[in-house]
Structures are given as structure tokens and as C-alpha cells.
Design an enzyme around this catalytic site. Structure first.
Site, mmCIF file in Angstrom:
data_model
loop_
_atom_site.group_PDB
_atom_site.id
_atom_site.type_symbol
_atom_site.label_atom_id
_atom_site.label_comp_id
_atom_site.label_asym_id
_atom_site.label_seq_id
_atom_site.Cartn_x
_atom_site.Cartn_y
_atom_site.Cartn_z
ATOM 1 N N ASP A 66 4.539 -9.700 0.294
ATOM 2 C CA ASP A 66 5.252 -8.427 0.491
ATOM 3 C C ASP A 66 6.193 -8.507 1.691
ATOM 4 O O ASP A 66 7.036 -7.625 1.875
ATOM 5 C CB ASP A 66 4.264 -7.269 0.703
ATOM 6 C CG ASP A 66 4.079 -6.413 -0.546
ATOM 7 O OD1 ASP A 66 4.936 -6.496 -1.457
ATOM 8 O OD2 ASP A 66 3.085 -5.662 -0.605
ATOM 9 N N GLN A 81 -1.987 -2.920 -1.350
ATOM 10 C CA GLN A 81 -1.200 -1.783 -1.842
ATOM 11 C C GLN A 81 -1.207 -0.643 -0.823
ATOM 12 O O GLN A 81 -2.262 -0.218 -0.376
ATOM 13 C CB GLN A 81 -1.755 -1.317 -3.200
ATOM 14 C CG GLN A 81 -0.993 -0.176 -3.826
ATOM 15 C CD GLN A 81 0.437 -0.568 -4.215
ATOM 16 O OE1 GLN A 81 0.687 -1.664 -4.716
ATOM 17 N NE2 GLN A 81 1.382 0.311 -3.953
ATOM 18 N N LYS A 124 2.129 -4.399 -11.539
ATOM 19 C CA LYS A 124 2.198 -5.729 -10.909
ATOM 20 C C LYS A 124 1.299 -6.730 -11.647
ATOM 21 O O LYS A 124 1.714 -7.854 -11.925
ATOM 22 C CB LYS A 124 1.806 -5.619 -9.427
ATOM 23 C CG LYS A 124 2.860 -4.884 -8.602
ATOM 24 C CD LYS A 124 2.404 -4.542 -7.188
ATOM 25 C CE LYS A 124 3.411 -3.579 -6.541
ATOM 26 N NZ LYS A 124 3.045 -3.169 -5.174
HETATM 27 C C1 BQF Z 1 11.127 2.444 -12.330
HETATM 28 C C2 BQF Z 1 6.244 2.338 -4.031
HETATM 29 C C3 BQF Z 1 6.476 4.223 -2.574
HETATM 30 C C4 BQF Z 1 5.266 3.920 -1.938
HETATM 31 C C5 BQF Z 1 4.554 2.811 -2.332
HETATM 32 C C6 BQF Z 1 9.463 0.669 -11.760
HETATM 33 C C7 BQF Z 1 8.089 0.841 -9.787
HETATM 34 C C8 BQF Z 1 8.643 2.070 -9.533
HETATM 35 C C9 BQF Z 1 9.626 2.596 -10.354
HETATM 36 C C10 BQF Z 1 7.039 0.253 -8.915
HETATM 37 C C11 BQF Z 1 6.682 1.488 -5.137
HETATM 38 C C12 BQF Z 1 7.942 1.762 -5.880
HETATM 39 C C13 BQF Z 1 5.868 0.425 -5.533
HETATM 40 C C14 BQF Z 1 10.029 1.900 -11.467
HETATM 41 C C15 BQF Z 1 6.211 -0.458 -6.700
HETATM 42 C C16 BQF Z 1 8.349 0.642 -6.807
HETATM 43 O O1 BQF Z 1 11.178 2.128 -13.533
HETATM 44 O O2 BQF Z 1 11.979 3.136 -11.799
HETATM 45 C C17 BQF Z 1 8.490 0.140 -10.922
HETATM 46 O O3 BQF Z 1 6.023 -0.135 -9.428
HETATM 47 N N1 BQF Z 1 7.215 0.138 -7.535
HETATM 48 C C18 BQF Z 1 4.666 0.170 -4.797
HETATM 49 O O4 BQF Z 1 3.935 -0.765 -5.102
HETATM 50 O O5 BQF Z 1 4.312 0.957 -3.782
HETATM 51 C C19 BQF Z 1 5.029 2.035 -3.384
HETATM 52 C C20 BQF Z 1 6.954 3.445 -3.606
#
Ligand code: BQF
Length: 292
Positions: free
Chosen positions: A119, A96, A52
Site C-alpha cells: 500500500d 485495510q 481485492k
Molecule cells: C469504482 C477506499 C476510502 C477509504 C478506504 C472500484 C473501489 C472503489 C470504487 C475500491 C477505497 C476506494 C478502497 C470503485 C479501495 C477504492 O468502481 O468506482 C473500487 O475498492 N477502492 C479501500 O480499500 O479503502 C478505502 C476509500
């Protein structure tokens, strides 16, 4: 079968956001500023927050990462939130997830100023979204809708089965898919862990959105020919054959399901990158709304 390339699409969206930031600067307007609060040292959370912050840099946003100890008290975290709410330089911020077990996530999310809640997790934003009012839409559902829109997939009147009822993905995407508009107007079934005969539902579905978190759960024999598949799952599965010691798996058994699909998102490179792009989009929107 056509891949829904979230990686490519997210780069395109980030390019558009970057141009919007340049245009703001040219007009003497401020650059969007996003902050992220990370509590503790969870590996996956560190990766997500890192990407991010990096994405902010790519599009020319200012970003601030606030790292707090695992052991921080709920009260201390709440006062940090209050400080972020009154920070006039910020257009939005995220906390987060997941948070450590001794902290009540709901209480923290409720404390975020809805106007900075990029968010879209605050009940005010969730309610406004459900009522078709201007709001911040949670980044993952927003990313899925944007993907359907940009690939010009017609979902009106189609039967969509959503698997998973989480507050962050399943529940909100079920609302958005059924809303009036394009994309929208789908007929939605929200399935979950207590659903009877799930495969009977998925076998009839025109669109399946899986946000379950069970690797390779959806098999080829559970879907019909021509289905559109949106795979939101991202589970780290231990595997010594990979340099990091794990491999990322979606909810969908890709090799079997892809053969029957008209369109399908890969994991990685599908919904995940769209999530990041739409967080940036929300931050830009917040910055633009703030000016009014
Ligand atoms: C990709 C998230 C579960 C719990 C908390 C790119 C992300 C993921 C995959 C990413 C996620 C999932 C995020 C890919 C943010 C998605 O290339 O497939 C980016 O950074 N995500 C989060 O902040 O908290 C989570 C999933």
C-alpha cells in the site's frame, strides 16, 4: 468531453498482470501472494477487501484474507503484523483502513515491513517516493498517474490543483504530479479545508484532482473550459430509490462539470478500479524484487 474509463483500463492492466503470472509459472517461478488484514465488519471495508481478494483470483495470485475481531487489542494486532513480516511465503500485505478507534493507525502502519508494504503507507516508502527512489507508491495516486500515462495526457508545465491533503491520496499525488518525468512536471497547488478562495484556484486549473470526500462539491462554475478532472471521491449517500439503499457519489457534480471538461473520470468506474489494479501491480513488483 472524453471519459477516462478506469474500469476498462484496470481490466487491461489486470490482463497484463495475469500474463506476467503465467510467464512466471512457465519459468518455474512462484506466484505472487498478497494478504489482507481486515479488522471488524465495516460494510465499505468488506466490499473493498472483497474486491481485492477477487482481483487476486482473476490474475492468478495467491491471496489470504485475515479477519480479526473489532475488539482486538493493539498489542494483538501488532503481533499479527510481526507474524506477517516474517512470513516468507508473502510478497506483500495490506491492513485495510480505517481501523477501530482504540487502535493507533500510525503505530500499526509503522510496524509493516517496508518491503512488504504494497500500500506504500510506511514512512520509508513515502520518503523514498518523495526522493524519486524505488518504492511502493500508494495505489490510488499510482492509479491516477497510470491513467494519465495510458491516455497520453500531457501534463508537463500545466497547473494542477489537488484538493485534499490526506496521507493516502492528496499529499502523495501532489508530489507525483510535480516530479520529473512523463506524466509529471506539473505545477501543483495543494488546496485543503483551510484554503481561502478555492474557486479562484480551481477556475485557473488545467487539471483538478479532488480527494475531499464531499459529494458533488465541485460545480461547473468552479472550473474552466477544457479542464482535466480526476474525481477521487466516493461517498455513500443514502437514497431509497436504489436497491442497496445508497448511491455512490464523487466530489464532482458530474453533469455540470463534464460539459466543460476535456477529460473526466466517472464515479464509479474511474479512479476506484485503478486503485485495485495498482495494488496488484505493487504486489507483482514486490514478488519480482524479492527474487533479487
Ligand atoms: C469504482 C477506499 C476510502 C477509504 C478506504 C472500484 C473501489 C472503489 C470504487 C475500491 C477505497 C476506494 C478502497 C470503485 C479501495 C477504492 O468502481 O468506482 C473500487 O475498492 N477502492 C479501500 O480499500 O479503502 C478505502 C476509500
Amino acid at each position: 468531453m472524453e471519459l477516462l474509463d478506469g474500469k476498462k483500463l484496470s481490466q487491461q492492466i489486470k490482463e497484463e498482470i495475469k500474463l506476467a503470472v503465467i510467464a512466471r509459472k512457465d519459468n518455474g517461478l512462484k506466484v505472487p501472494h498478497l494478504a489482507a488484514v481486515l479488522v471488524g465488519n465495516d460494510g465499505a471495508s468488506l466490499t473493498y477487501v472483497g474486491s481485492k481478494v477477487r482481483s487476486c483470483e482473476q490474475v492468478g495470485f495467491k491471496s489470504t484474507l485475515i479477519r480479526l475481531e473489532d475488539s482486538i487489542s493493539q498489542e494483538a494486532l501488532l503481533s499479527k503484523i510481526k507474524a506477517l513480516n516474517s512470513d516468507l511465503t508473502l510478497d506483500g500485505y495490506i491492513v485495510q483502513l480505517p481501523l477501530p478507534k482504540h487502535i493507533d493507525e500510525e503505530k500499526i502502519l509503522m510496524a509493516i515491513d517496508p518491503n512488504k508494504d504494497v500500500d506504500g503507507f510506511h514512512p520509508a516508502n513515502f520518503g523514498r517516493m518523495a526522493l524519486d527512489m524505488e518504492s511502493f507508491i500508494p495505489a490510488t495516486p499510482f492509479g491516477i498517474m497510470e491513467m494519465l500515462k495510458r491516455y497520453r495526457l500531457d501534463i508537463s508545465g500545466k497547473h494542477c490543483v489537488v484538493i485534499g491533503r490526506s496521507h493516502i491520496v492528496g499529499r502523495p499525488i501532489s508530489i507525483l504530479m510535480s516530479q520529473k518525468g512523463n506524466p509529471g512536471n506539473a505545477t501543483v497547488t495543494l488546496a485543503h479545508s483551510r484554503t481561502n478562495n478555492l474557486e479562484k484556484l480551481t477556475q485557473k486549473a488545467d487539471i483538478i484532482i479532488s480527494a475531499l470526500g464531499i459529494p458533488e462539491f465541485l460545480k461547473g462554475d468552479m472550473v474552466k473550459e477544457g479542464v482535466i478532472i480526476i474525481d477521487v471521491g466516493i461517498t455513500r449517500v443514502a437514497d431509497e430509490n436504489y436497491p442497496k439503499g445508497y448511491v455512490i457519489k464523487g466530489d464532482v457534480d458530474f453533469k455540470d462539470v463534464a460539459l466543460k471538461s476535456s477529460y473526466i473520470t466517472p464515479v464509479p468506474g474511474g479512479v476506484g478500479p485503478m486503485t485495485i489494479a495498482m495494488l496488484l501491480k505493487n504486489t507483482l513488483l514486490s514478488c519480482e524484487r524479492r527474487a533479487n
